[in-house]
Motif scaffolding. Structure first.
Motif, PDB file in Angstrom:
ATOM      1  N   VAL A 254       0.842  -1.202   0.000  1.00 19.53           N
ATOM      2  CA  VAL A 254       0.000   0.000   0.000  1.00 19.53           C
ATOM      3  C   VAL A 254       0.874   1.248   0.000  1.00 19.53           C
ATOM      4  CG1 VAL A 254      -1.847   1.241   1.186  1.00 19.53           C
ATOM      5  CG2 VAL A 254      -1.807  -1.263   1.234  1.00 19.53           C
ATOM      6  N   PHE A 255       1.941   1.223   0.800  1.00 15.48           N
ATOM      7  CA  PHE A 255       2.913   2.324   0.805  1.00 15.48           C
ATOM      8  C   PHE A 255       3.450   2.543  -0.609  1.00 15.48           C
ATOM      9  CE2 PHE A 255       7.211   3.915   0.872  1.00 15.48           C
ATOM     10  CZ  PHE A 255       7.255   4.854   1.887  1.00 15.48           C
ATOM     11  N   LYS A 256       3.844   1.466  -1.260  1.00 12.06           N
ATOM     12  CA  LYS A 256       4.383   1.553  -2.627  1.00 12.06           C
ATOM     13  C   LYS A 256       3.369   2.198  -3.567  1.00 12.06           C
ATOM     14  CE  LYS A 256       5.152  -1.490  -6.578  1.00 12.06           C
ATOM     15  NZ  LYS A 256       6.446  -1.112  -7.142  1.00 12.06           N
ATOM     16  N   ASN A 257       2.111   1.758  -3.501  1.00 15.10           N
ATOM     17  CA  ASN A 257       1.080   2.288  -4.405  1.00 15.10           C
ATOM     18  C   ASN A 257       0.812   3.765  -4.155  1.00 15.10           C
ATOM     19  OD1 ASN A 257       0.787  -0.213  -5.606  1.00 15.10           O
ATOM     20  ND2 ASN A 257      -0.928  -0.834  -4.312  1.00 15.10           N
ATOM     21  N   ILE A 258       0.769   4.163  -2.889  1.00 10.21           N
ATOM     22  CA  ILE A 258       0.560   5.579  -2.566  1.00 10.21           C
ATOM     23  C   ILE A 258       1.734   6.403  -3.071  1.00 10.21           C
ATOM     24  CG2 ILE A 258       0.350   7.261  -0.696  1.00 10.21           C
ATOM     25  CD1 ILE A 258      -1.099   5.093   0.927  1.00 10.21           C
ATOM     26  N   GLY A 259       2.947   5.892  -2.841  1.00 11.45           N
ATOM     27  CA  GLY A 259       4.137   6.595  -3.312  1.00 11.45           C
ATOM     28  C   GLY A 259       4.148   6.771  -4.816  1.00 11.45           C
ATOM     29  N   GLU A 260       3.773   5.716  -5.544  1.00 16.10           N
ATOM     30  CA  GLU A 260       3.719   5.792  -7.010  1.00 16.10           C
ATOM     31  C   GLU A 260       2.712   6.846  -7.458  1.00 16.10           C
ATOM     32  OE1 GLU A 260       5.476   4.519  -9.297  1.00 16.10           O
ATOM     33  OE2 GLU A 260       6.370   2.631  -8.637  1.00 16.10           O
ATOM     34  N   GLN A 261       1.555   6.892  -6.802  1.00 13.96           N
ATOM     35  CA  GLN A 261       0.531   7.872  -7.177  1.00 13.96           C
ATOM     36  C   GLN A 261       1.009   9.296  -6.908  1.00 13.96           C
ATOM     37  OE1 GLN A 261      -2.432   7.435  -8.799  1.00 13.96           O
ATOM     38  NE2 GLN A 261      -1.641   5.371  -9.097  1.00 13.96           N
ATOM     39  N   ILE A 262       1.724   9.497  -5.809  1.00 15.90           N
ATOM     40  CA  ILE A 262       2.264  10.829  -5.531  1.00 15.90           C
ATOM     41  C   ILE A 262       3.232  11.249  -6.626  1.00 15.90           C
ATOM     42  CG2 ILE A 262       3.813  12.104  -3.972  1.00 15.90           C
ATOM     43  CD1 ILE A 262       2.524  10.563  -1.655  1.00 15.90           C
ATOM     44  N   GLN A 321       0.384  20.135 -20.808  1.00 17.03           N
ATOM     45  CA  GLN A 321       0.719  21.487 -20.370  1.00 17.03           C
ATOM     46  C   GLN A 321       0.727  22.450 -21.550  1.00 17.03           C
ATOM     47  OE1 GLN A 321       4.594  21.831 -18.544  1.00 17.03           O
ATOM     48  NE2 GLN A 321       4.039  23.689 -17.454  1.00 17.03           N
ATOM     49  N   THR A 322       1.271  21.984 -22.672  1.00 13.78           N
ATOM     50  CA  THR A 322       1.309  22.824 -23.880  1.00 13.78           C
ATOM     51  C   THR A 322      -0.095  23.162 -24.369  1.00 13.78           C
ATOM     52  OG1 THR A 322       3.398  21.797 -24.526  1.00 13.78           O
ATOM     53  CG2 THR A 322       2.179  22.966 -26.248  1.00 13.78           C
ATOM     54  N   GLU A 323      -1.009  22.175 -24.237  1.00 14.01           N
ATOM     55  CA  GLU A 323      -2.375  22.349 -24.737  1.00 14.01           C
ATOM     56  C   GLU A 323      -3.321  22.907 -23.663  1.00 14.01           C
ATOM     57  OE1 GLU A 323      -3.373  21.660 -27.820  1.00 14.01           O
ATOM     58  OE2 GLU A 323      -1.588  20.677 -28.609  1.00 14.01           O
ATOM     59  N   SER A 324      -2.777  23.223 -22.481  1.00 16.99           N
ATOM     60  CA  SER A 324      -3.588  23.732 -21.359  1.00 16.99           C
ATOM     61  C   SER A 324      -4.707  22.765 -20.983  1.00 16.99           C
ATOM     62  CB  SER A 324      -4.173  25.110 -21.698  1.00 16.99           C
ATOM     63  OG  SER A 324      -3.142  26.045 -21.922  1.00 16.99           O
ATOM     64  N   ILE A 325      -4.337  21.479 -20.877  1.00 12.60           N
ATOM     65  CA  ILE A 325      -5.291  20.426 -20.527  1.00 12.60           C
ATOM     66  C   ILE A 325      -4.946  19.870 -19.148  1.00 12.60           C
ATOM     67  CG2 ILE A 325      -6.145  18.120 -21.136  1.00 12.60           C
ATOM     68  CD1 ILE A 325      -5.416  18.831 -24.061  1.00 12.60           C
ATOM     69  N   GLU A 326      -5.964  19.674 -18.333  1.00 12.50           N
ATOM     70  CA  GLU A 326      -5.756  19.030 -17.039  1.00 12.50           C
ATOM     71  C   GLU A 326      -5.769  17.524 -17.247  1.00 12.50           C
ATOM     72  OE1 GLU A 326      -7.892  18.376 -12.683  1.00 12.50           O
ATOM     73  OE2 GLU A 326      -8.679  19.900 -14.071  1.00 12.50           O
ATOM     74  N   LEU A 327      -4.653  16.895 -16.879  1.00 17.65           N
ATOM     75  CA  LEU A 327      -4.515  15.460 -17.084  1.00 17.65           C
ATOM     76  C   LEU A 327      -4.802  14.715 -15.786  1.00 17.65           C
ATOM     77  CD1 LEU A 327      -3.698  14.268 -19.813  1.00 17.65           C
ATOM     78  CD2 LEU A 327      -1.404  13.888 -18.901  1.00 17.65           C
ATOM     79  N   LYS A 328      -5.722  13.753 -15.843  1.00 15.59           N
ATOM     80  CA  LYS A 328      -5.995  12.886 -14.693  1.00 15.59           C
ATOM     81  C   LYS A 328      -5.402  11.519 -15.007  1.00 15.59           C
ATOM     82  CE  LYS A 328      -9.966  15.336 -12.846  1.00 15.59           C
ATOM     83  NZ  LYS A 328     -11.345  15.251 -12.345  1.00 15.59           N
ATOM     84  N   ILE A 329      -4.405  11.122 -14.194  1.00 18.17           N
ATOM     85  CA  ILE A 329      -3.547   9.990 -14.529  1.00 18.17           C
ATOM     86  C   ILE A 329      -3.867   8.785 -13.665  1.00 18.17           C
ATOM     87  CG2 ILE A 329      -1.143   9.188 -14.478  1.00 18.17           C
ATOM     88  CD1 ILE A 329      -0.376  12.133 -15.067  1.00 18.17           C
ATOM     89  N   SER A 330      -3.814   7.607 -14.292  1.00 16.78           N
ATOM     90  CA  SER A 330      -3.943   6.344 -13.569  1.00 16.78           C
ATOM     91  C   SER A 330      -2.858   5.401 -14.069  1.00 16.78           C
ATOM     92  CB  SER A 330      -5.324   5.733 -13.794  1.00 16.78           C
ATOM     93  OG  SER A 330      -5.406   4.452 -13.212  1.00 16.78           O
ATOM     94  N   GLY A 331      -2.054   4.834 -13.136  1.00 12.04           N
ATOM     95  CA  GLY A 331      -1.005   3.890 -13.506  1.00 12.04           C
ATOM     96  C   GLY A 331       0.285   4.582 -13.890  1.00 12.04           C
ATOM     97  N   ASN A 332       1.219   3.824 -14.499  1.00 12.31           N
ATOM     98  CA  ASN A 332       2.459   4.391 -15.006  1.00 12.31           C
ATOM     99  C   ASN A 332       2.980   3.574 -16.180  1.00 12.31           C
ATOM    100  OD1 ASN A 332       4.169   2.190 -13.961  1.00 12.31           O
ATOM    101  ND2 ASN A 332       3.707   3.054 -11.956  1.00 12.31           N
ATOM    102  N   GLY A 333       3.959   4.136 -16.889  1.00 12.94           N
ATOM    103  CA  GLY A 333       4.501   3.483 -18.072  1.00 12.94           C
ATOM    104  C   GLY A 333       4.131   4.235 -19.323  1.00 12.94           C
TER     105      GLY A 333
END
Length: 360
Positions: A254-262, A321-333
């Motif tokens: 759980v610590f790992k997952n929270i850290g990744e999301q941060i 950022q260039t397109e002034s879009i708010e990005l909501k992110i899930s996961g990584n890669g």
């Protein structure tokens, strides 16, 4: 406890303690290791890495109950932190003159003492802060209805607990708890980030039977990263987990997952390296979730959503950022899907939800 013993020059990292092959009698009690492990001689760094109850008890006994109690207080246990929240508890630490012969050993691994979550995270943050205990706070400032700053809370030093040298040495050992293949905190590893941390599993007291329960436990993992320049400290506590009963198994992931999301959701300089593991025996990574089109559709129309699929997290954030879009992110890669889809008109808000995955 290890920090205190290092500070008082009672131990050093390489000192070895005999851990009694898993059974250590103190007064009228027999102390066992978690999961009935049996350890022989362990160095101090290994006592931390394997979370040895008996090794911890012996270090505390070598230090003596008066010095041990002094550092329990210095780290803030037994008193309120003064955080700006109502209802804070001071925990429960009995005066040292009321300790029974077994208490020094038992308190060393968490029995016979009651502490709060905010006390724990404040104490581990003292190690991250080069040995300085700070007053925690939730609200950074208060503004009036016209957005004028009325009150500003600034970092407040409570006291120096240990020296910067001792804090650094302990941090190195806590990093091994996570980075070592056989460390109890290995499930808290964050790719390309050095994590310092410690697992915890405490038995809950069964008031009906008057003993500590072997079934009802609290598991925890607390730590900070990056270890060499700490910026984030996290405490994960699970009360009576039903499946996994140990901090390294239940709380560390759980610590790992929270850290990744941060790291994924907030702009930091903690992890500059892309999140993937190279393997020369594998072919290049490609996304099978999307169909290759004969030609990428390119448009200069600023009213339609750009295509994020196939981009790395960093590339997508830069494009957003260039397109002034708010990005909501899930996961990584790499980005494998997005909503709204590419080349569709913007809605009322310039927001796009993007899912990233590691394709192995």
């Amino acid at each position: 406890m290890v920090a205190a013993a290092l500070e008082e020059k009672i131990i050093k990292e390489s000192d070895r303690f005999f851990c009694e092959n898993g059974n250590y009698k103190v007064a009228n009690r027999v102390i066992h290791e978690a999961q009935r492990k049996r350890y022989g001689m362990l160095a101090v760094r290994d006592i931390l890495k394997y979370s040895s109850n008996i090794g911890s008890a012996k270090i505390a006994q070598k230090m003596g109950k008066e010095k041990f109690y002094d550092y329990i207080q210095k780290f803030g246990f037994g008193e309120k932190t003064g955080i700006d929240l109502l209802g804070e508890s001071s925990g429960l630490v009995r005066p040292v003159n009321k300790w029974v012969p077994v208490d020094t050993a038992m308190i060393a691994f968490g029995q016979g003492i009651s502490v709060t979550a905010i006390q724990l995270i404040t104490a581990v943050s003292a190690i991250a802060n080069k040995g300085v205990l700070m007053k925690p706070y939730v609200v950074r400032g208060v503004a009036d209805k016209n957005n004028r700053l009325v009150k500003l809370y600034t970092p407040t030093v409570v006291r120096k607990v240990v020296s910067p040298n001792v804090a650094k040495r302990l941090t190195n050992m806590l990093t091994e708890v996570v980075s070592a293949p056989d460390g109890t905190g290995k499930s808290a590893r964050i790719v390309n980030v050095a994590v310092a941390g410690k697992t915890g599993t405490s038995q809950k007291f069964d008031f009906k039977r008057g003993v500590y329960s072997s079934e009802k436990v609290r598991t925890s993992f607390m730590g900070f990263f990056p270890a060499d320049n700490p910026q984030v400290a996290i405490l994960v506590m699970l009360d009576e987990p039903q499946r996994d009963k140990w901090g390294g198994v239940a709380a560390a992931p759980v610590f790992k997952n929270i850290g990744e999301q941060i790291l994924n959701c907030f702009k930091t300089n903690i992890r500059e390296t892309p999140v993937f593991e190279e393997n020369p025996n594998k072919v290049a990574l490609v996304s099978t979730q999307q169909t290759l089109a004969p030609q990428e559709v390119v448009s200069d129309d600023e009213s339609i959503m750009p295509n994020f699929v196939g981009l790395t997290l960093r590339e997508a954030m830069k494009k957003a950022q260039t397109e002034s879009i708010e990005l909501k992110i899930s996961g990584n890669g790499w980005a494998v899907s997005q909503y709204p889809p590419a080349h569709t008109p913007y809605g009322e808000e310039r927001v796009c939800n993007v899912v990233f995955e590691l394709n192995n």
